[in-house]
Design a protein around this motif. Structure first.
Motif, PDB file in Angstrom:
ATOM      1  N   TYR A 281       0.638  -1.327  -0.086  1.00  0.00           N
ATOM      2  CA  TYR A 281      -0.098  -0.115  -0.115  1.00  0.00           C
ATOM      3  C   TYR A 281       0.720   1.326  -0.050  1.00  0.00           C
ATOM      4  O   TYR A 281       0.404   2.429  -0.105  1.00  0.00           O
ATOM      5  CB  TYR A 281      -0.916  -0.068   1.188  1.00  0.00           C
ATOM      6  N   LEU A 282       2.152   1.237   0.272  1.00  0.00           N
ATOM      7  CA  LEU A 282       3.009   2.347   0.095  1.00  0.00           C
ATOM      8  C   LEU A 282       3.743   2.593  -1.137  1.00  0.00           C
ATOM      9  O   LEU A 282       4.491   1.604  -1.754  1.00  0.00           O
ATOM     10  CB  LEU A 282       4.036   2.169   1.451  1.00  0.00           C
ATOM     11  N   GLN A 283       3.750   3.822  -1.576  1.00  0.00           N
ATOM     12  CA  GLN A 283       4.490   4.241  -2.738  1.00  0.00           C
ATOM     13  C   GLN A 283       5.328   5.228  -2.083  1.00  0.00           C
ATOM     14  O   GLN A 283       5.199   6.246  -1.498  1.00  0.00           O
ATOM     15  CB  GLN A 283       3.445   5.349  -3.692  1.00  0.00           C
ATOM     16  N   VAL A 284       6.855   4.701  -2.643  1.00  0.00           N
ATOM     17  CA  VAL A 284       8.003   5.580  -2.281  1.00  0.00           C
ATOM     18  C   VAL A 284       8.760   6.205  -3.058  1.00  0.00           C
ATOM     19  O   VAL A 284       8.898   6.104  -4.112  1.00  0.00           O
ATOM     20  CB  VAL A 284       8.879   4.544  -1.448  1.00  0.00           C
ATOM     21  N   HIS A 285       8.945   7.613  -2.703  1.00  0.00           N
ATOM     22  CA  HIS A 285       9.537   8.499  -3.582  1.00  0.00           C
ATOM     23  C   HIS A 285      10.776   9.025  -3.003  1.00  0.00           C
ATOM     24  O   HIS A 285      10.785   9.389  -1.944  1.00  0.00           O
ATOM     25  CB  HIS A 285       8.800   9.557  -3.939  1.00  0.00           C
ATOM     26  N   GLN A 292      22.738  18.813   4.108  1.00  0.00           N
ATOM     27  CA  GLN A 292      22.723  18.034   5.070  1.00  0.00           C
ATOM     28  C   GLN A 292      21.604  18.170   5.905  1.00  0.00           C
ATOM     29  O   GLN A 292      20.781  19.055   6.019  1.00  0.00           O
ATOM     30  CB  GLN A 292      23.927  18.156   5.971  1.00  0.00           C
ATOM     31  N   GLU A 293      21.076  16.712   6.510  1.00  0.00           N
ATOM     32  CA  GLU A 293      19.936  16.847   7.342  1.00  0.00           C
ATOM     33  C   GLU A 293      20.385  17.745   8.690  1.00  0.00           C
ATOM     34  O   GLU A 293      21.499  17.391   8.910  1.00  0.00           O
ATOM     35  CB  GLU A 293      19.760  15.520   7.616  1.00  0.00           C
ATOM     36  N   GLY A 294      19.463  18.531   8.976  1.00  0.00           N
ATOM     37  CA  GLY A 294      19.621  19.260  10.088  1.00  0.00           C
ATOM     38  C   GLY A 294      19.606  18.531  11.503  1.00  0.00           C
ATOM     39  O   GLY A 294      20.832  18.735  12.301  1.00  0.00           O
ATOM     40  N   SER A 295      18.575  17.756  11.796  1.00  0.00           N
ATOM     41  CA  SER A 295      18.516  17.198  13.297  1.00  0.00           C
ATOM     42  C   SER A 295      19.083  15.584  13.143  1.00  0.00           C
ATOM     43  O   SER A 295      18.443  14.976  11.955  1.00  0.00           O
ATOM     44  CB  SER A 295      17.284  17.434  13.834  1.00  0.00           C
ATOM     45  N   HIS A 296      19.715  15.146  14.084  1.00  0.00           N
ATOM     46  CA  HIS A 296      20.134  13.662  14.006  1.00  0.00           C
ATOM     47  C   HIS A 296      19.436  13.129  15.135  1.00  0.00           C
ATOM     48  O   HIS A 296      19.756  11.870  15.589  1.00  0.00           O
ATOM     49  CB  HIS A 296      21.619  13.268  13.902  1.00  0.00           C
ATOM     50  N   GLY A 370      21.336   9.315   1.737  1.00  0.00           N
ATOM     51  CA  GLY A 370      21.023  10.750   2.025  1.00  0.00           C
ATOM     52  C   GLY A 370      19.650  11.132   1.443  1.00  0.00           C
ATOM     53  O   GLY A 370      19.420  12.527   1.724  1.00  0.00           O
ATOM     54  N   HIS A 371      19.057  10.472   0.650  1.00  0.00           N
ATOM     55  CA  HIS A 371      17.787  11.089  -0.188  1.00  0.00           C
ATOM     56  C   HIS A 371      16.907  11.253   0.960  1.00  0.00           C
ATOM     57  O   HIS A 371      16.510  10.155   1.891  1.00  0.00           O
ATOM     58  CB  HIS A 371      17.435   9.962  -1.046  1.00  0.00           C
ATOM     59  N   ARG A 372      16.050  11.947   0.770  1.00  0.00           N
ATOM     60  CA  ARG A 372      14.935  12.303   1.439  1.00  0.00           C
ATOM     61  C   ARG A 372      13.426  11.261   0.922  1.00  0.00           C
ATOM     62  O   ARG A 372      13.529  10.730  -0.173  1.00  0.00           O
ATOM     63  CB  ARG A 372      14.143  13.478   1.426  1.00  0.00           C
ATOM     64  N   VAL A 373      13.085  11.021   2.107  1.00  0.00           N
ATOM     65  CA  VAL A 373      11.798  10.036   1.716  1.00  0.00           C
ATOM     66  C   VAL A 373      10.551  10.572   1.696  1.00  0.00           C
ATOM     67  O   VAL A 373      10.224  11.097   2.841  1.00  0.00           O
ATOM     68  CB  VAL A 373      11.834   8.623   2.589  1.00  0.00           C
ATOM     69  N   PHE A 374       9.663  10.298   0.742  1.00  0.00           N
ATOM     70  CA  PHE A 374       8.467  10.900   0.712  1.00  0.00           C
ATOM     71  C   PHE A 374       7.361   9.732   0.411  1.00  0.00           C
ATOM     72  O   PHE A 374       7.412   9.006  -0.480  1.00  0.00           O
ATOM     73  CB  PHE A 374       8.183  11.768  -0.326  1.00  0.00           C
ATOM     74  N   PRO A 393       8.330  10.094   9.719  1.00  0.00           N
ATOM     75  CA  PRO A 393       8.244  11.451   9.440  1.00  0.00           C
ATOM     76  C   PRO A 393       8.394  11.695   7.987  1.00  0.00           C
ATOM     77  O   PRO A 393       9.450  11.072   7.485  1.00  0.00           O
ATOM     78  CB  PRO A 393       9.210  11.995  10.385  1.00  0.00           C
ATOM     79  N   GLU A 394       7.844  12.488   7.466  1.00  0.00           N
ATOM     80  CA  GLU A 394       8.065  13.198   6.070  1.00  0.00           C
ATOM     81  C   GLU A 394       9.249  13.803   5.798  1.00  0.00           C
ATOM     82  O   GLU A 394       9.541  14.658   6.655  1.00  0.00           O
ATOM     83  CB  GLU A 394       6.844  13.685   5.466  1.00  0.00           C
ATOM     84  N   GLY A 395       9.831  13.572   4.646  1.00  0.00           N
ATOM     85  CA  GLY A 395      11.068  14.478   4.301  1.00  0.00           C
ATOM     86  C   GLY A 395      12.311  14.330   5.006  1.00  0.00           C
ATOM     87  O   GLY A 395      13.238  15.086   4.695  1.00  0.00           O
ATOM     88  N   ARG A 396      12.417  13.121   5.885  1.00  0.00           N
ATOM     89  CA  ARG A 396      13.615  12.679   6.438  1.00  0.00           C
ATOM     90  C   ARG A 396      14.535  11.736   5.340  1.00  0.00           C
ATOM     91  O   ARG A 396      13.856  11.281   4.893  1.00  0.00           O
ATOM     92  CB  ARG A 396      13.430  11.960   7.938  1.00  0.00           C
ATOM     93  N   SER A 397      15.695  11.849   5.921  1.00  0.00           N
ATOM     94  CA  SER A 397      16.591  10.924   4.814  1.00  0.00           C
ATOM     95  C   SER A 397      16.197   9.357   5.210  1.00  0.00           C
ATOM     96  O   SER A 397      15.916   8.917   6.104  1.00  0.00           O
ATOM     97  CB  SER A 397      17.901  11.192   4.958  1.00  0.00           C
TER      98      SER A 397
END
Length: 732
Positions: A281-285, A292-296, A370-374, A393-397
């Motif tokens: 049921y999930l479509q991944v982009h 760089q990602e701000g928070s780790h 490092g790609h962001r996941v939507f 969460p949306e938009g995190r790597s």
């Protein structure tokens, strides 16, 4: 009582006007029949099982109205007319999960009349772990209270044991549910026209189910016979000889016995009953990110999160001890975090960075970490009630998700193995994954996955032809759970500081496919603490000018009753072998400060039963306990050493090898504290063996000292627990 206001949705018509598909086993002129399906979960297992029931419902002529028990605005049990099915897990020392706490509090209202739920007919599946004393107690609490409020079972309650494998009860319980629902709905007013030709027999009661409910159907079982090269479910029988015809039978037949990747007869020749393939049921982009990602730091905690530095680390055991125990001190002075002795708190930990990198490489996504996941829902998905996972969460790597959000070490559930089989290109690997997901392969599943602690990476490395899509893994991997630890200090004694104690967990290596590794959280904490460890000068502090102190994220847990009585004159019996000693150090520090502040106040007698392996290797807090004794804060200290040569004992008394042995030795005094002096008994530590052995010893002591039968002694101990005078903080 807002959840059951008359205007709330949830009450419904039993029969919905929806035609069955012609592929259904009941695809005559019958109509789809609705039932309400509720779940309460702590770590996702109850939810996954409820979703499985929901997905299977349509094939059996039903429509499941699925909700979490906490979603009170979406259902109304006061007006519900359809059958109710509940799947509920157990957490802590026998409590309902957090998602059921408010519901349980509401139904335990003693002002509710005895016919409050007289209109309800329900079936309940409880999940638990028999390593804990109060097995499946979360489900039992709800089951018992529903009965007290007039509800009646239409199907026997199931108690599934995670210690031996939930599926041993879950699968047959689900198999039998459909006939029970059909009988209940057919017997409901207005449904007589659907009863022609139906006959339902009574069920067996040998599958972990409780008798005593309404008549239930015989548990049915349907074999899905799979051909090696036909994974879609054709009814063809497979044998090792069939597999040999593919030219790849070596993985199925071996002279050395079965393994994670190999099976032997009769399993390798068996027809298989495997889980239904869950719709994707999930479509991944994946979107390349130039920055760089701000928070780790983790972002998926339900409660407030405090980022605090580790100000001190002490190794509490000798280097030759069986287990390495560390004490960490956290500086909470700049936060609003507060605690009482006996409280527990969560540590939000990441997965191992090396394991995450290995997983990315195995998935051929190393260059896209490092790609962001939507995420989005597939427009054509057949999964009912499909929703985006709330813990992603949306938009995190992608690397962030695998590090902080997903439990990549989790033992893959059978439904995931079933899905992985669809993506294995080699026939023998596909067959073996099907076997491990099947009912017939339960023994192999337990041996090579559950008992071996095999995670997703182990499985993917063992089956190199399996190439699952990323979306499938994001659908099935559970949320990375925080790890709970007991506070091992008192804020009166250590203002602005929080101490906790843990063993560095090490496992794996026995199974060829599973690498030697440390625990997710304890291994991470040990690595952070390494620069701070000063075994030659444990009382000294690190020079903060050398490097910034490592920081961790912590979160308070829901308050548990494992706390000191408000009256300090109440006598205490504390039982805590190994790191189970942690909360009692906080208790004793707290009482020491109370004694300093109120020297005229009487403190009740305090007993501590502690146990470890070796007196000279892992006797935790030895000097501090002796100091408590000198101050009179600790009245009686009884220590046992399980692996040292027994020292000479008084008279002919056998040596006290374990804490339960010392309890029996001092049975008259323990019984007096509990039965005559209204004292409290606290037990902290391992649930697998110790907690049960201590419980048995207490029953034996009460029976002997009170002169009552074994059953009455068990009831007495249960009453102490109900009175919050026998409290447990145990873990497996």
């Amino acid at each position: 009582m807002r959840a059951w206001a008359p205007g709330d949705p949830g009450g419904g018509v039993v029969l919905q006007h929806l035609r069955l598909s012609c592929g259904s086993p009941f695809s005559t002129c019958l109509e789809v029949m609705r039932f309400l399906l509720l779940y309460a979960t702590q770590q996702g297992q109850a939810k996954a099982i409820a979703e499985e029931i929901c997905e299977k419902a349509a094939a059996h002529g039903f429509s499941a109205d699925l909700h979490c028990l906490s979603e009170r605005e979406k259902y109304n049990l006061r007006t519900e007319t359809a059958p109710l099915v509940i799947v509920v897990s157990t957490t802590g020392t026998g409590e309902p999960p957090d998602t059921a706490r408010r519901f349980v509090k509401q139904i335990q209202d003693q002002t509710l009349p005895g016919d409050w739920f007289a209109h309800l007919r329900y079936g309940l599946l409880g999940l638990g772990d028999s390593e804990y004393t109060y097995f499946c107690n979360g489900g039992k609490i709800i089951d018992r209270r529903l009965q007290e409020l007039g509800a009646r079972r239409f199907y026997d309650t199931g108690h599934a044991d995670d210690c031996v494998g939930l599926e041993l009860v879950v699968e047959p319980w689900i198999d039998g549910l459909w006939a029970a629902l059909r009988k209940q709905l057919v017997s409901s007013p207005g449904a007589e026209e659907m009863s022609d030709g139906l006959h339902v027999a009574a069920p067996p009661t040998s599958l972990g189910m409780d008798p005593g409910g309404a008549e239930s159907p015989r548990l049915e079982s349907r074999l899905q016979l799979l051909h090696l090269d036909e994974p879609r479910g054709e009814d063809l029988r497979i044998s090792a000889r069939n597999a040999a015809n593919t030219g790849q039978a070596a993985a199925l037949i071996t002279d050395s016995g079965p393994s994670l990747t190999c099976s032997v007869p009769p399993l390798s020749q068996a027809a298989l009953n495997i889980p239904t393939l869950s719709p994707e049921y999930l479509q991944v982009h994946l979107q390349e990110s130039p920055s760089q990602e701000g928070s780790h730091m983790p972002v998926t905690s339900a409660g407030p999160v405090f980022q605090v530095p580790i100000s001190k680390a002490i190794q509490m055991t000798r280097d030759d001890a069986v287990k390495t125990t560390l004490l960490l001190e956290l500086d909470i002075s700049e936060t609003d975090f507060s605690y009482e002795p006996g409280d527990t708190f969560d540590v939000l930990c990441p997965n191992s960075s090396s394991e995450v990198q290995h997983l990315l490489r195995r998935l051929q996504l190393a260059d896209q970490g490092g790609h962001r996941v939507f995420l989005a829902l597939m427009a054509d998905t057949k999964k009912k009630g499909a929703a985006l996972p709330p813990h992603i969460p949306e938009g995190r790597s992608l690397r962030f998700l695998l590090t902080w959000c997903l439990e990549i070490r989790a033992i893959p559930k059978k439904v995931l193995l079933r899905a992985l089989a669809e993506h294995a290109s080699l026939g023998p690997e596909r067959r073996r994954l099907q076997e491990l997901s099947s009912r017939q392969g339960s023994a192999d599943y337990n041996r090579f996955l559950r008992d071996a602690g095999a995670g997703l990476l182990d499985v993917l490395l063992a089956f190199p032809s399996c190439h699952p899509p990323l979306g499938l893994l994001l659908e099935h991997l559970p949320r990375l759970q925080p790890r709970a630890y007991s506070c091992a200090s008192s804020s009166l004694c250590h203002p602005g500081k929080l101490h906790f104690l843990f063993n560095i967990v090490e496992f794996g290596g026995d199974a060829p496919a599973v690498a030697q590794r440390r625990g997710v959280c304890t291994g991470w904490l040990a690595a952070l603490a390494e620069p701070l460890l000063q075994p030659d000068a444990p009382a000294s502090r690190t020079d903060s000018r050398k490097a910034p102190a490592p920081q961790i994220s912590i979160s308070p847990r829901v308050t548990q009753p494992f706390q000191l009585p408000s009256d300090p004159s109440v006598p205490l019996v504390m039982v805590g072998p190994g790191t189970g000693l942690a909360p009692f150090i906080g208790f004793l520090q707290h009482r020491e400060k109370l004694q300093e502040q109120h020297p005229d106040r009487h403190l009740g007698a305090t007993w501590l039963f502690f146990g470890c392996r070796h007196k000279d290797r892992d006797y935790l807090f030895r000097e501090e306990l002796r100091r408590f004794q000198k101050l009179g804060v600790l009245t009686h200290l009884k220590v046992s050493f399980s692996r040292d040569a027994p020292e000479a004992q008084e008279g002919d008394t056998p040596p006290a090898k374990y804490v339960q042995d010392n309890l029996r030795r001092h049975g008259p005094q323990v019984a007096r504290v509990l039965l005559q002096e209204s004292g409290h008994l606290y037990l902290c530590g391992d649930a697998k063996n110790m907690a049960k052995d201590v419980n048995d010893a207490l029953v034996e002591i009460i029976s002997r000292e009170a002169g009552i039968e074994h059953l009455e002694a068990m009831k007495t101990l249960a009453a102490l627990r109900e009175e919050k005078r026998y409290l447990q903080d145990v873990w497996s």
